[in-house]
Design a protein around this motif. Structure first.
Motif, PDB file in Angstrom:
ATOM      1  N   VAL A   9       0.901  -1.175   0.006  1.00  0.00           N
ATOM      2  CA  VAL A   9       0.005   0.130   0.129  1.00  0.00           C
ATOM      3  C   VAL A   9       0.837   1.503   0.020  1.00  0.00           C
ATOM      4  CG1 VAL A   9      -1.807   1.185   1.342  1.00  0.00           C
ATOM      5  CG2 VAL A   9      -1.932  -1.135   1.303  1.00  0.00           C
ATOM      6  N   SER A  10       0.485   2.146  -0.913  1.00  0.00           N
ATOM      7  CA  SER A  10       1.402   3.337  -1.207  1.00  0.00           C
ATOM      8  C   SER A  10       0.350   4.549  -0.789  1.00  0.00           C
ATOM      9  CB  SER A  10       2.056   3.647  -2.310  1.00  0.00           C
ATOM     10  OG  SER A  10       3.102   2.526  -2.650  1.00  0.00           O
ATOM     11  N   LEU A  11       1.024   5.506   0.290  1.00  0.00           N
ATOM     12  CA  LEU A  11       0.223   6.593   0.658  1.00  0.00           C
ATOM     13  C   LEU A  11       0.792   7.845   0.661  1.00  0.00           C
ATOM     14  CD1 LEU A  11      -1.831   5.257   3.575  1.00  0.00           C
ATOM     15  CD2 LEU A  11      -2.833   5.635   1.446  1.00  0.00           C
ATOM     16  N   LYS A  12       0.317   8.858   0.550  1.00  0.00           N
ATOM     17  CA  LYS A  12       1.044  10.131   0.605  1.00  0.00           C
ATOM     18  C   LYS A  12       0.214  10.936   1.549  1.00  0.00           C
ATOM     19  CE  LYS A  12       1.906  12.122  -3.465  1.00  0.00           C
ATOM     20  NZ  LYS A  12       1.772  12.995  -4.762  1.00  0.00           N
ATOM     21  N   VAL A  13       0.939  11.532   2.478  1.00  0.00           N
ATOM     22  CA  VAL A  13       0.199  12.416   3.565  1.00  0.00           C
ATOM     23  C   VAL A  13       0.804  13.967   3.550  1.00  0.00           C
ATOM     24  CG1 VAL A  13      -0.221  12.637   6.206  1.00  0.00           C
ATOM     25  CG2 VAL A  13       0.175  10.393   5.158  1.00  0.00           C
ATOM     26  N   TRP A  14      -0.054  14.759   3.221  1.00  0.00           N
ATOM     27  CA  TRP A  14       0.411  16.138   3.617  1.00  0.00           C
ATOM     28  C   TRP A  14       0.211  16.557   5.118  1.00  0.00           C
ATOM     29  CZ3 TRP A  14      -2.631  18.174  -1.361  1.00  0.00           C
ATOM     30  CH2 TRP A  14      -1.900  18.213  -2.286  1.00  0.00           C
ATOM     31  N   VAL A  15       1.093  17.112   5.802  1.00  0.00           N
ATOM     32  CA  VAL A  15       1.201  17.761   6.873  1.00  0.00           C
ATOM     33  C   VAL A  15       1.356  19.159   7.146  1.00  0.00           C
ATOM     34  CG1 VAL A  15       1.512  15.476   8.096  1.00  0.00           C
ATOM     35  CG2 VAL A  15       3.415  17.323   7.619  1.00  0.00           C
ATOM     36  N   ASP A  16       1.134  19.960   8.164  1.00  0.00           N
ATOM     37  CA  ASP A  16       1.593  21.326   7.978  1.00  0.00           C
ATOM     38  C   ASP A  16       3.072  21.603   7.992  1.00  0.00           C
ATOM     39  OD1 ASP A  16      -1.006  22.653   8.365  1.00  0.00           O
ATOM     40  OD2 ASP A  16      -0.928  22.056  10.637  1.00  0.00           O
ATOM     41  N   LEU A  17       3.428  22.822   7.481  1.00  0.00           N
ATOM     42  CA  LEU A  17       4.835  23.233   7.531  1.00  0.00           C
ATOM     43  C   LEU A  17       5.774  22.962   8.796  1.00  0.00           C
ATOM     44  CD1 LEU A  17       4.332  26.447   5.288  1.00  0.00           C
ATOM     45  CD2 LEU A  17       5.098  24.061   4.543  1.00  0.00           C
ATOM     46  N   ASN A  18       6.756  22.634   8.675  1.00  0.00           N
ATOM     47  CA  ASN A  18       7.804  22.457   9.895  1.00  0.00           C
ATOM     48  C   ASN A  18       7.159  21.311  10.816  1.00  0.00           C
ATOM     49  OD1 ASN A  18       9.256  24.835   9.003  1.00  0.00           O
ATOM     50  ND2 ASN A  18       7.716  26.082   9.889  1.00  0.00           N
ATOM     51  N   GLN A  19       6.344  20.345  10.276  1.00  0.00           N
ATOM     52  CA  GLN A  19       5.952  19.407  11.271  1.00  0.00           C
ATOM     53  C   GLN A  19       6.219  18.025  10.477  1.00  0.00           C
ATOM     54  OE1 GLN A  19       1.723  20.235  12.294  1.00  0.00           O
ATOM     55  NE2 GLN A  19       2.095  22.087  13.142  1.00  0.00           N
TER      56      GLN A  19
ATOM     57  N   ASN B 112      -8.620  12.103   0.359  1.00  0.00           N
ATOM     58  CA  ASN B 112      -8.867  12.362  -1.030  1.00  0.00           C
ATOM     59  C   ASN B 112      -9.732  11.495  -1.593  1.00  0.00           C
ATOM     60  OD1 ASN B 112      -8.626  12.857  -3.596  1.00  0.00           O
ATOM     61  ND2 ASN B 112      -6.438  13.088  -3.758  1.00  0.00           N
ATOM     62  N   ALA B 113     -10.812  12.037  -2.357  1.00  0.00           N
ATOM     63  CA  ALA B 113     -11.651  11.227  -2.778  1.00  0.00           C
ATOM     64  C   ALA B 113     -11.355  10.387  -3.876  1.00  0.00           C
ATOM     65  CB  ALA B 113     -12.963  12.175  -3.503  1.00  0.00           C
ATOM     66  N   PHE B 114      -9.917  10.532  -4.545  1.00  0.00           N
ATOM     67  CA  PHE B 114      -9.665   9.783  -5.625  1.00  0.00           C
ATOM     68  C   PHE B 114      -8.582   8.708  -5.225  1.00  0.00           C
ATOM     69  CE2 PHE B 114     -11.555  13.282  -7.752  1.00  0.00           C
ATOM     70  CZ  PHE B 114     -11.895  12.876  -9.145  1.00  0.00           C
ATOM     71  N   THR B 115      -8.531   8.776  -3.785  1.00  0.00           N
ATOM     72  CA  THR B 115      -7.213   7.751  -3.310  1.00  0.00           C
ATOM     73  C   THR B 115      -7.698   6.363  -3.722  1.00  0.00           C
ATOM     74  OG1 THR B 115      -6.400   6.813  -1.263  1.00  0.00           O
ATOM     75  CG2 THR B 115      -8.593   7.223  -1.023  1.00  0.00           C
ATOM     76  N   LYS B 116      -6.543   5.583  -3.948  1.00  0.00           N
ATOM     77  CA  LYS B 116      -6.860   4.244  -4.356  1.00  0.00           C
ATOM     78  C   LYS B 116      -6.953   3.370  -3.148  1.00  0.00           C
ATOM     79  CE  LYS B 116      -6.738   4.711  -8.918  1.00  0.00           C
ATOM     80  NZ  LYS B 116      -6.424   6.161  -9.031  1.00  0.00           N
ATOM     81  N   SER B 117      -6.660   3.902  -1.942  1.00  0.00           N
ATOM     82  CA  SER B 117      -6.789   2.843  -0.746  1.00  0.00           C
ATOM     83  C   SER B 117      -7.634   3.701   0.374  1.00  0.00           C
ATOM     84  CB  SER B 117      -5.192   2.856  -0.354  1.00  0.00           C
ATOM     85  OG  SER B 117      -4.704   2.162  -1.294  1.00  0.00           O
ATOM     86  N   PRO B 118      -8.761   3.987   0.148  1.00  0.00           N
ATOM     87  CA  PRO B 118      -9.319   4.731   1.266  1.00  0.00           C
ATOM     88  C   PRO B 118      -9.526   4.110   2.677  1.00  0.00           C
ATOM     89  CG  PRO B 118     -11.251   3.741  -0.332  1.00  0.00           C
ATOM     90  CD  PRO B 118      -9.714   3.700  -0.956  1.00  0.00           C
ATOM     91  N   LEU B 119      -9.430   2.900   2.746  1.00  0.00           N
ATOM     92  CA  LEU B 119      -9.532   2.035   3.948  1.00  0.00           C
ATOM     93  C   LEU B 119      -8.298   2.271   4.775  1.00  0.00           C
ATOM     94  CD1 LEU B 119     -11.235  -1.396   2.769  1.00  0.00           C
ATOM     95  CD2 LEU B 119     -12.550   0.754   3.845  1.00  0.00           C
ATOM     96  N   GLU B 120      -7.086   1.923   3.998  1.00  0.00           N
ATOM     97  CA  GLU B 120      -5.980   2.320   4.808  1.00  0.00           C
ATOM     98  C   GLU B 120      -5.650   3.655   4.926  1.00  0.00           C
ATOM     99  OE1 GLU B 120      -5.819  -1.494   2.527  1.00  0.00           O
ATOM    100  OE2 GLU B 120      -6.328   0.441   1.970  1.00  0.00           O
ATOM    101  N   ALA B 121      -6.072   4.702   4.193  1.00  0.00           N
ATOM    102  CA  ALA B 121      -6.021   5.953   4.198  1.00  0.00           C
ATOM    103  C   ALA B 121      -6.800   6.667   5.597  1.00  0.00           C
ATOM    104  CB  ALA B 121      -6.542   6.818   3.125  1.00  0.00           C
ATOM    105  N   MET B 122      -8.150   6.036   5.908  1.00  0.00           N
ATOM    106  CA  MET B 122      -8.751   6.319   7.110  1.00  0.00           C
ATOM    107  C   MET B 122      -8.244   5.811   8.342  1.00  0.00           C
ATOM    108  SD  MET B 122     -12.877   6.017   5.929  1.00  0.00           S
ATOM    109  CE  MET B 122     -12.697   4.411   5.178  1.00  0.00           C
ATOM    110  N   GLU B 123      -7.620   4.445   7.866  1.00  0.00           N
ATOM    111  CA  GLU B 123      -6.781   3.708   9.278  1.00  0.00           C
ATOM    112  C   GLU B 123      -5.695   4.783   9.659  1.00  0.00           C
ATOM    113  OE1 GLU B 123      -6.079  -0.692  10.630  1.00  0.00           O
ATOM    114  OE2 GLU B 123      -5.243  -0.191   8.545  1.00  0.00           O
ATOM    115  N   LEU B 124      -5.030   5.198   8.723  1.00  0.00           N
ATOM    116  CA  LEU B 124      -3.762   6.351   9.049  1.00  0.00           C
ATOM    117  C   LEU B 124      -4.272   7.228   9.522  1.00  0.00           C
ATOM    118  CD1 LEU B 124      -0.771   6.766   9.052  1.00  0.00           C
ATOM    119  CD2 LEU B 124      -0.966   7.523   6.480  1.00  0.00           C
ATOM    120  N   ALA B 125      -5.084   7.978   9.182  1.00  0.00           N
ATOM    121  CA  ALA B 125      -5.624   9.288   9.649  1.00  0.00           C
ATOM    122  C   ALA B 125      -6.271   9.053  11.101  1.00  0.00           C
ATOM    123  CB  ALA B 125      -6.874   9.834   8.930  1.00  0.00           C
ATOM    124  N   ASP B 126      -6.952   7.791  11.411  1.00  0.00           N
ATOM    125  CA  ASP B 126      -7.387   7.811  12.569  1.00  0.00           C
ATOM    126  C   ASP B 126      -6.158   7.716  13.569  1.00  0.00           C
ATOM    127  OD1 ASP B 126      -9.567   6.668  14.289  1.00  0.00           O
ATOM    128  OD2 ASP B 126      -8.457   5.171  14.562  1.00  0.00           O
TER     129      ASP B 126
END
Length: 408
Positions: A37-47, A298-312
């Motif tokens: 599973v490949s995921l990209k995460v955007w976080v705030d600057l300097n974090q 992202n509505a266009f993610t290919k891995s919404p289940l894993e993306a939600m798990e990571l966000a959680d």
């Protein structure tokens, strides 16, 4: 909070709703039970460094999958712009201020959560849950809940003085941004404190603004008279230098200025919720806008289940406590807020008190806010500077409501 201030300036001029061409009803091509599973995460600057460690901990807790997770720093206030322009190239998980949520939902850029919603509702403050919800559907994982508050010099004010606006301004000088860009962010909640609505009671009704009521006229009249109060000083970027020089003894500000103000005042730095004020109908709490940083999918993610798990995971109580310790982010998670680390911090306690129901109001997140800022700031600044006469206040507020309300 600072990100919310930034988002106000960025939001001006951005396209409303669906102009970026994102399909509102897009359904991602979900890949189920894949090992890689490949995921990209955007976080705030300097974090970035902090969240890279968090991601590594997440991966250790999920040895059953081969995660490739890239953490990228990005201005959270611009996530909406980036996601809408090129959603398929955007991050799978990204942080955004809650005031952008409505525009992203309307444009089809964010994924409606299908898991974790019960836990989000149970574990976070009521207002931060509202921040992650649009039209009764949940689209985000809250990670912060913040509002402005008051810093003051303990040598000038007693604890009794700071309870009321009149008490403060009878003892010392209070700095407020009244004459520049950003006045709208600070003064708009005062109208709501006095019994009016901005886009309805819940901030989601584009036809529900009542600032042109008698209560709204009272607040505008009150603001217009502040220029005659020598103990109210218009400040903005100069607020730290004004505090250092003694030009002001208290200021309405946020967590982003803690270090600078503590350096100026040292052990004499006091923090408190906003005082009460009498706008015309008796003393009420002066309110601030409350905002929440939320992680969306992202509505266009290919891995919404894993993306939600990571966000959680990255918005969990333990991570929020660590984010407070290392980054100063005020948690939205109730357990994190009750941790000893947070509870013993005076600034955190002030923010938590401000984000209670009676001291702040959630910034509306409907797309019409894009138009609101353009009209509210000049109205407030011109009123304070005396460019709008008292007799014209009702007409000015009628025009404001007309300008920020969409045609039927």
């Amino acid at each position: 909070m600072k990100k919310l201030l930034l988002s106000i300036s960025i939001i001006i001029g951005l396209s409303l709703l669906t102009s970026c061409g994102v399909e509102k009803e897009h359904k991602p091509d979900i890949k189920v039970n894949e090992k890689n599973v490949s995921l990209k995460v955007w976080v705030d600057l300097n974090q970035g460094d902090f969240y890279r460690k968090v991601v590594e901990d997440f991966k250790k807790e999920h040895p059953d999958k081969n995660y490739d997770i890239t953490v990228i720093e990005s201005e959270s206030g611009r996530a909406q712009e980036y996601v809408q322009k090129d959603p398929e190239a955007a991050a799978d998980v990204f942080i955004t201020p809650n005031d952008r949520l409505g525009q992203m939902v309307e444009s089809g850029a964010v994924y409606q959560l299908t898991k974790y919603t019960d836990g989000i509702k149970k574990d976070n403050t009521t207002t931060s849950v509202q921040a992650a919800t649009y039209q009764n559907k949940m689209y985000g994982f809250p990670v912060t809940a913040e509002a402005m508050f008051m810093y003051y010099d303990k040598r000038v004010f007693s604890e009794e003085d700071i309870k009321t606006f009149s008490g403060i301004t009878s003892k010392g000088k209070l700095g407020i941004n009244l004459a520049e860009s950003g006045a709208d962010y600070r003064e708009t909640p005062w109208f709501i404190a006095n019994g009016t609505y901005l886009y309805g009671k819940d901030g989601e009704d584009p036809y529900g603004t009542t600032f042109n009521s008698p209560e709204g006229v009272q607040v505008l009249n009150w603001i217009g008279k502040l220029k005659d109060n020598s103990n109210v000083v218009a400040v903005n970027a100069d607020e730290i230098s004004a505090l250092r020089s003694g030009k002001i003894n208290a200021v309405l500000s946020g967590v982003w200025n803690e270090a600078a103000i503590r350096e100026v005042l040292g052990e004499n730095m006091g923090v408190a919720v906003y005082p009460t004020a009498d706008f015309g109908n008796g003393e009420v709490n002066m309110m601030a806008f409350q905002g929440s940083g939320i992680y969306c999918i992202n509505a266009f993610t290919k891995s919404p289940l894993e993306a939600m798990e990571l966000a959680d995971y990255i918005t969990s109580a333990d991570v929020q406590v660590k984010a407070f310790e290392e980054l100063g982010k005020i948690p939205s998670n109730l357990k994190a807020r009750n941790s000893s680390t947070v509870e013993k911090n005076d600034v955190a306690k002030a923010v938590i008190a401000m984000t209670s129901e009676n001291h702040s109001v959630l910034m509306p997140k409907i797309p019409e806010m894009n138009v609101f800022w353009q009209h509210m700031n000049p109205l407030l600044v011109d009123t304070y500077k005396g460019k709008i006469k008292e007799a014209d206040y009702p007409d000015a507020l009628d025009k404001l409501v007309k300008d920020i309300t969409p045609a039927k």
